[in-house]
Design a protein around this motif. Structure first.
Motif, PDB file in Angstrom:
ATOM      1  N   MET A   8       0.775  -1.068   0.202  1.00  0.00           N
ATOM      2  CA  MET A   8      -0.215  -0.159   0.143  1.00  0.00           C
ATOM      3  C   MET A   8       0.828   1.426   0.059  1.00  0.00           C
ATOM      4  N   LEU A  11       2.356   1.524  -3.589  1.00  0.00           N
ATOM      5  CA  LEU A  11       1.093   2.212  -4.599  1.00  0.00           C
ATOM      6  C   LEU A  11       0.912   3.706  -4.159  1.00  0.00           C
ATOM      7  N   SER A  15       1.641   6.179  -7.056  1.00  0.00           N
ATOM      8  CA  SER A  15       0.474   6.783  -7.545  1.00  0.00           C
ATOM      9  C   SER A  15       0.415   8.413  -7.164  1.00  0.00           C
ATOM     10  N   ILE A  61      -7.070   7.469 -13.506  1.00  0.00           N
ATOM     11  CA  ILE A  61      -6.511   6.084 -12.805  1.00  0.00           C
ATOM     12  C   ILE A  61      -5.648   6.049 -11.825  1.00  0.00           C
ATOM     13  N   PHE A  62      -4.779   7.122 -11.882  1.00  0.00           N
ATOM     14  CA  PHE A  62      -3.670   7.343 -10.854  1.00  0.00           C
ATOM     15  C   PHE A  62      -4.440   7.987  -9.523  1.00  0.00           C
ATOM     16  N   ILE A  64      -7.648   7.260  -8.388  1.00  0.00           N
ATOM     17  CA  ILE A  64      -8.425   6.151  -8.062  1.00  0.00           C
ATOM     18  C   ILE A  64      -7.470   5.331  -7.142  1.00  0.00           C
ATOM     19  N   ILE A  65      -6.306   5.057  -7.828  1.00  0.00           N
ATOM     20  CA  ILE A  65      -5.276   4.285  -7.150  1.00  0.00           C
ATOM     21  C   ILE A  65      -4.839   5.028  -5.853  1.00  0.00           C
ATOM     22  N   PHE A  66      -4.662   6.174  -5.947  1.00  0.00           N
ATOM     23  CA  PHE A  66      -3.969   6.994  -4.598  1.00  0.00           C
ATOM     24  C   PHE A  66      -4.926   7.000  -3.678  1.00  0.00           C
ATOM     25  N   VAL A  68      -7.748   4.858  -3.113  1.00  0.00           N
ATOM     26  CA  VAL A  68      -8.140   3.366  -2.590  1.00  0.00           C
ATOM     27  C   VAL A  68      -6.795   3.206  -1.639  1.00  0.00           C
ATOM     28  N   SER A  69      -5.690   3.356  -1.961  1.00  0.00           N
ATOM     29  CA  SER A  69      -4.519   2.972  -1.234  1.00  0.00           C
ATOM     30  C   SER A  69      -4.555   3.663   0.037  1.00  0.00           C
TER      31      SER A  69
END
Length: 85
Positions: A8, A11, A15, A61-62, A64-66, A68-69
């Protein structure tokens, strides 16, 4: 260290850096870095819009990944500290 924590954190950092880079690539009023790149690669207006759409998608996308992590880290370590055993 917990393997979930390591994944995490990696990520989150990757991100976050990706967000910085791709937000800076967006053009404001036609004078951004993306317009310089797009004008050298594509000579038509259609090519520029394709480049902008792809930049938008990658940035989303970056983001969302940021998020969520970050949310996963908030649930796994609610106090914000990592206890060493």
């Amino acid at each position: 260290m917990n393997p979930l924590l390591i994944i995490m954190l990696i990520l989150l950092i990757v991100s976050g850096l990706g967000l910085i880079v791709f937000i800076l690539l967006h053009s404001g009023k036609g004078t951004g870095i993306s317009d310089m790149i797009a004008s050298s690669v594509y000579s038509t207006q259609t090519g520029t819009s394709i480049v902008e759409k792809n930049l938008d998608r990658i940035t989303i996308i970056f983001a969302i990944i940021f998020l969520v992590s970050l949310i996963i880290l908030m649930f796994v370590y609610p106090q914000g500290t990592i206890a060493q055993n």
